[in-house]
Design a protein around this motif. Sequence first.
Motif, PDB file in Angstrom:
ATOM      1  N   TYR A 119       0.799  -1.225   0.000  1.00  0.00           N
ATOM      2  CA  TYR A 119       0.000   0.000   0.000  1.00  0.00           C
ATOM      3  C   TYR A 119       0.836   1.281   0.000  1.00  0.00           C
ATOM      4  N   GLY A 120       2.153   1.153  -0.043  1.00  0.00           N
ATOM      5  CA  GLY A 120       3.015   2.332  -0.097  1.00  0.00           C
ATOM      6  C   GLY A 120       2.872   3.251   1.103  1.00  0.00           C
ATOM      7  N   GLU A 121       2.709   2.668   2.283  1.00  0.00           N
ATOM      8  CA  GLU A 121       2.442   3.465   3.482  1.00  0.00           C
ATOM      9  C   GLU A 121       3.542   4.484   3.780  1.00  0.00           C
ATOM     10  N   ASP A 122       4.798   4.092   3.633  1.00  0.00           N
ATOM     11  CA  ASP A 122       5.885   5.029   3.954  1.00  0.00           C
ATOM     12  C   ASP A 122       5.905   6.237   3.024  1.00  0.00           C
ATOM     13  N   ALA A 123       5.374   6.092   1.809  1.00  0.00           N
ATOM     14  CA  ALA A 123       5.359   7.199   0.847  1.00  0.00           C
ATOM     15  C   ALA A 123       4.094   8.054   0.970  1.00  0.00           C
ATOM     16  N   SER A 124       3.190   7.675   1.842  1.00  0.00           N
ATOM     17  CA  SER A 124       1.933   8.406   1.986  1.00  0.00           C
ATOM     18  C   SER A 124       2.186   9.846   2.403  1.00  0.00           C
ATOM     19  N   GLU A 125       1.424  10.748   1.823  1.00  0.00           N
ATOM     20  CA  GLU A 125       1.549  12.165   2.165  1.00  0.00           C
ATOM     21  C   GLU A 125       0.463  12.618   3.138  1.00  0.00           C
ATOM     22  N   ILE A 126      -0.277  11.673   3.668  1.00  0.00           N
ATOM     23  CA  ILE A 126      -1.294  11.992   4.671  1.00  0.00           C
ATOM     24  C   ILE A 126      -0.578  12.140   6.007  1.00  0.00           C
ATOM     25  N   ARG A 127      -0.530  13.375   6.517  1.00  0.00           N
ATOM     26  CA  ARG A 127       0.283  13.627   7.704  1.00  0.00           C
ATOM     27  C   ARG A 127      -0.404  14.457   8.785  1.00  0.00           C
ATOM     28  N   THR A 128      -1.631  14.881   8.577  1.00  0.00           N
ATOM     29  CA  THR A 128      -2.239  15.789   9.552  1.00  0.00           C
ATOM     30  C   THR A 128      -3.398  15.132  10.288  1.00  0.00           C
ATOM     31  N   GLY A 129      -3.663  15.641  11.454  1.00  0.00           N
ATOM     32  CA  GLY A 129      -4.785  15.161  12.256  1.00  0.00           C
ATOM     33  C   GLY A 129      -4.707  13.670  12.510  1.00  0.00           C
ATOM     34  N   HIS A 130      -5.847  13.013  12.425  1.00  0.00           N
ATOM     35  CA  HIS A 130      -5.916  11.575  12.644  1.00  0.00           C
ATOM     36  C   HIS A 130      -5.774  10.800  11.338  1.00  0.00           C
ATOM     37  N   GLY A 131      -5.469  11.497  10.260  1.00  0.00           N
ATOM     38  CA  GLY A 131      -5.340  10.864   8.950  1.00  0.00           C
ATOM     39  C   GLY A 131      -4.392   9.676   8.918  1.00  0.00           C
ATOM     40  N   PRO A 132      -3.153   9.811   9.433  1.00  0.00           N
ATOM     41  CA  PRO A 132      -2.232   8.675   9.381  1.00  0.00           C
ATOM     42  C   PRO A 132      -2.743   7.442  10.134  1.00  0.00           C
ATOM     43  N   GLU A 133      -3.310   7.651  11.338  1.00  0.00           N
ATOM     44  CA  GLU A 133      -3.826   6.520  12.111  1.00  0.00           C
ATOM     45  C   GLU A 133      -5.024   5.876  11.415  1.00  0.00           C
ATOM     46  N   ASN A 134      -5.895   6.719  10.860  1.00  0.00           N
ATOM     47  CA  ASN A 134      -7.072   6.188  10.167  1.00  0.00           C
ATOM     48  C   ASN A 134      -6.673   5.376   8.946  1.00  0.00           C
ATOM     49  N   MET A 135      -5.723   5.885   8.173  1.00  0.00           N
ATOM     50  CA  MET A 135      -5.281   5.153   6.987  1.00  0.00           C
ATOM     51  C   MET A 135      -4.574   3.847   7.378  1.00  0.00           C
ATOM     52  N   ALA A 136      -3.775   3.874   8.438  1.00  0.00           N
ATOM     53  CA  ALA A 136      -3.116   2.648   8.902  1.00  0.00           C
ATOM     54  C   ALA A 136      -4.161   1.621   9.313  1.00  0.00           C
ATOM     55  N   ALA A 137      -5.217   2.076   9.986  1.00  0.00           N
ATOM     56  CA  ALA A 137      -6.286   1.153  10.396  1.00  0.00           C
ATOM     57  C   ALA A 137      -6.994   0.572   9.177  1.00  0.00           C
ATOM     58  N   LEU A 138      -7.260   1.402   8.181  1.00  0.00           N
ATOM     59  CA  LEU A 138      -7.907   0.905   6.961  1.00  0.00           C
ATOM     60  C   LEU A 138      -7.028  -0.086   6.208  1.00  0.00           C
ATOM     61  N   ARG A 139      -5.739   0.209   6.134  1.00  0.00           N
ATOM     62  CA  ARG A 139      -4.812  -0.720   5.458  1.00  0.00           C
ATOM     63  C   ARG A 139      -4.753  -2.044   6.214  1.00  0.00           C
ATOM     64  N   SER A 140      -4.667  -1.987   7.534  1.00  0.00           N
ATOM     65  CA  SER A 140      -4.632  -3.223   8.330  1.00  0.00           C
ATOM     66  C   SER A 140      -5.927  -4.012   8.165  1.00  0.00           C
ATOM     67  N   PHE A 141      -7.047  -3.316   8.143  1.00  0.00           N
ATOM     68  CA  PHE A 141      -8.342  -3.976   7.932  1.00  0.00           C
ATOM     69  C   PHE A 141      -8.362  -4.687   6.581  1.00  0.00           C
ATOM     70  N   ALA A 142      -7.906  -4.011   5.538  1.00  0.00           N
ATOM     71  CA  ALA A 142      -7.879  -4.611   4.206  1.00  0.00           C
ATOM     72  C   ALA A 142      -6.989  -5.850   4.174  1.00  0.00           C
ATOM     73  N   ILE A 143      -5.821  -5.759   4.800  1.00  0.00           N
ATOM     74  CA  ILE A 143      -4.904  -6.904   4.850  1.00  0.00           C
ATOM     75  C   ILE A 143      -5.552  -8.076   5.578  1.00  0.00           C
ATOM     76  N   ASN A 144      -6.185  -7.803   6.714  1.00  0.00           N
ATOM     77  CA  ASN A 144      -6.837  -8.870   7.479  1.00  0.00           C
ATOM     78  C   ASN A 144      -7.989  -9.494   6.703  1.00  0.00           C
ATOM     79  N   GLN A 145      -8.735  -8.682   5.954  1.00  0.00           N
ATOM     80  CA  GLN A 145      -9.829  -9.220   5.140  1.00  0.00           C
ATOM     81  C   GLN A 145      -9.283 -10.115   4.030  1.00  0.00           C
ATOM     82  N   LEU A 146      -8.196  -9.707   3.404  1.00  0.00           N
ATOM     83  CA  LEU A 146      -7.585 -10.543   2.363  1.00  0.00           C
ATOM     84  C   LEU A 146      -7.093 -11.864   2.955  1.00  0.00           C
ATOM     85  N   ARG A 147      -6.469 -11.809   4.130  1.00  0.00           N
ATOM     86  CA  ARG A 147      -6.001 -13.046   4.772  1.00  0.00           C
ATOM     87  C   ARG A 147      -7.175 -13.941   5.149  1.00  0.00           C
TER      88      ARG A 147
END
Length: 188
Positions: free
Chosen positions: A142-170
Amino acid sequence: MTADALHTQRDHARFLVETKKAHYAFTVKKNQKGLYKQLRTLPWQKATAEFYNRSTGQGRLETRVVQALTVTELGVDFPHAAQVAKIVRHRTSVTTGRRSRETVYVITDLTSRKASTERIAEIVRLQWVIENRLHFVRDTAYGEDASEIRTGHGPENMAALRSFAINQLRATGHTNIAAGFREMVRAF
């Protein structure tokens, strides 16, 4: 709680033990220069507990030697520290034969009765399981390290969404997350 060297912070140790009533096992590397030097100069020749492990995987043969010292009387400057482990890793590449050696330290509030050298080795290995199965996958798929989302709760929310997607795929049987992600994108 286990954490890599980035989270080896005195405030984190205090928070976990005093507020959350939890235990910690933190990796100490050279980013904590004073603490690293202090641990490196402990009387390791007096360590009575030792664990030896050899494994193969990821194209390498790895040997780990873990020694532990009780540090409550050694004046280690870290909150609630009860034990320190020295882990020496010897790695040999199966394909090239190239050898490397790395020494890391693990500081914990767990006493030797609660965490033997074998248990400390297991705790450290489990940290890498988490790193490889989640953080590495979030970055590569998901290119998390290159993400430009850096303000507010954006980074935590995106990390949660990415983890959710990974868990659903597994959960649907995908072992290769990148391939599963591409398959799901094509389905839409």
